[in-house]
Write a protein that holds these residues in place. Structure first.
Motif: not given
Length: 85
Positions: A58-75
């Motif tokens: 699943p780590w391969h699903g983490v959006p590349e070059k995401a902003t902190f807010a986008q990464a937080a929303a993913f998690w």
């Protein structure tokens, strides 16, 4: 030094982003005590592919070059309240 990835898979073992939590061990370690259930884990039987070597991880699903807010929303969508790096 390259550590080895292990997963114990006891009933208390956590999951992160839909995958079992990876417990990293030093190359010379042969066993460790599970921090969740206290069982002694044999590294040889608990070794798994590193997430980077497993395209289905699943780590391969983490959006590349995401902003902190986008990464937080993913998690948050993965059921986690904070960003994992």
């Amino acid at each position: 030094m390259q550590c080895r990835a292990t997963v114990h898979r006891c009933t208390q073992w956590p999951t992160v982003a839909g995958a079992p939590y990876v417990w990293w061990v030093q190359p010379d370690e042969t066993r460790y005590e599970c921090p969740y259930c206290g069982t002694v884990v044999e590294v040889a039987s608990a070794t798994v592919k590193r997430p980077v070597e497993d395209p289905s991880h699943p780590w391969h699903g983490v959006p590349e070059k995401a902003t902190f807010a986008q990464a937080a929303a993913f998690w948050v969508r993965q059921g986690r309240a904070r960003v994992y790096l």
